[in-house]
Design an enzyme around this catalytic site. Structure first.
Site, mmCIF file in Angstrom:
data_model
loop_
_atom_site.group_PDB
_atom_site.id
_atom_site.type_symbol
_atom_site.label_atom_id
_atom_site.label_comp_id
_atom_site.label_asym_id
_atom_site.label_seq_id
_atom_site.Cartn_x
_atom_site.Cartn_y
_atom_site.Cartn_z
ATOM 1 N N ASP A 43 6.155 50.062 4.740
ATOM 2 C CA ASP A 43 5.828 49.149 3.655
ATOM 3 C C ASP A 43 5.648 47.713 4.136
ATOM 4 O O ASP A 43 4.776 46.987 3.647
ATOM 5 C CB ASP A 43 6.925 49.195 2.580
ATOM 6 N N ALA A 151 4.677 45.751 -8.590
ATOM 7 C CA ALA A 151 4.587 46.470 -7.315
ATOM 8 C C ALA A 151 5.825 46.257 -6.467
ATOM 9 O O ALA A 151 6.235 47.150 -5.712
ATOM 10 C CB ALA A 151 3.343 46.026 -6.551
#
Length: 253
Positions: A43, A151
């Site tokens: 990520d 998000a």
């Protein structure tokens, strides 16, 4: 037909091995000639890739060669053109941070996940919070506070006991980090268009740093945070595994 793909990878050995295998199989388009970007890593690397390519307007498809991989798809060497053809697109907007420091300098940065203010020393931070020019909290005594996008709501925000937000929600999460006073204040949900200003009380005795997706600035006195709606990040996900599904799934584990 295989689209023109630009592959990029983190420094991790597994990501570098995947880069070598995929570029050998599908080729490597120059970034200025690519139709899309495939990011190989975790990520954190996905955030780096989105920041690095934000002016190009290219969709980014992540393949997990890291740990959690919340923003990534599962890795597989075969079948990539078919997966890309079926992928679903999610558009997200980052936050823009403007931070004023004790030395008179001003810094700007963008954050896809969150902007956080954190105490620098042993004493708790004291923060004053304004929303859209109106004072909302006179004094928050805490280890810090953050503003998170949908998000980013499952990242640091979630660890700080903030809410998970649906990806299409037009809201931001304002979350306290280890609040001491008000002791039971758990934060607030703000409209996406809200402008948040956080003032540091007694910055010389209780220094605070500001962080936007790992870009950090020390000794801040005032931080302004708002959505940068003019910037659009395009993420691609395999059908049924998009951010909306992942955000929902995280709430039942």
């Amino acid at each position: 037909m295989t689209p023109a793909i630009h592959f990029t990878a983190s420094h991790a050995a597994s990501a570098q091995e995947a880069w070598a295998a995929l570029t050998a199989r599908y080729g490597q388009a120059r970034l200025d000639q690519a139709e899309l970007v495939v990011a190989l890593g975790g990520d954190g690397f996905m955030l780096q890739t989105l920041h690095a390519t934000q002016g190009l307007g290219l969709p980014v498809y992540g393949m997990n060669r890291g740990t959690v991989g919340f923003l990534m798809n599962a890795y597989a060497e075969t079948g990539l053109p078919e997966r890309l053809a079926q992928a679903e697109e999610t558009v997200i907007n980052p936050l823009r941070m403007r931070a004023d420091c004790t030395d008179g300098t001003r810094h700007e940065a963008l954050a896809i996940n969150e902007v956080s203010l954190l105490r620098q020393g042993p004493q708790a931070a004291k923060l004053r919070i304004h929303v859209d020019g109106r004072l909302r909290m006179e004094e928050l005594v805490c280890d810090g506070a953050l503003v998170a996008t949908p998000a980013g709501s499952t990242a640091y925000n979630y660890s700080a006991h903030g809410p998970i937000l649906p990806i299409n929600a037009e809201v931001l999460a304002l979350t306290a980090i280890a609040p001491f006073r008000p002791r039971r204040w758990r934060g607030a949900l703000l409209p996406k268009a809200a402008q948040v200003e956080v003032e540091v009380i007694h910055p010389e005795r209780r220094p605070v740093m500001a962080d936007a997706d790992s870009r950090s600035f020390r000794d801040v006195v005032r931080v302004r945070i708002g959505s940068a709606t003019e910037i659009r990040h395009r993420l691609l996900f395999d059908p049924g595994h998009g951010l909306d599904e992942r955000l929902l799934r995280e709430q039942f584990v």
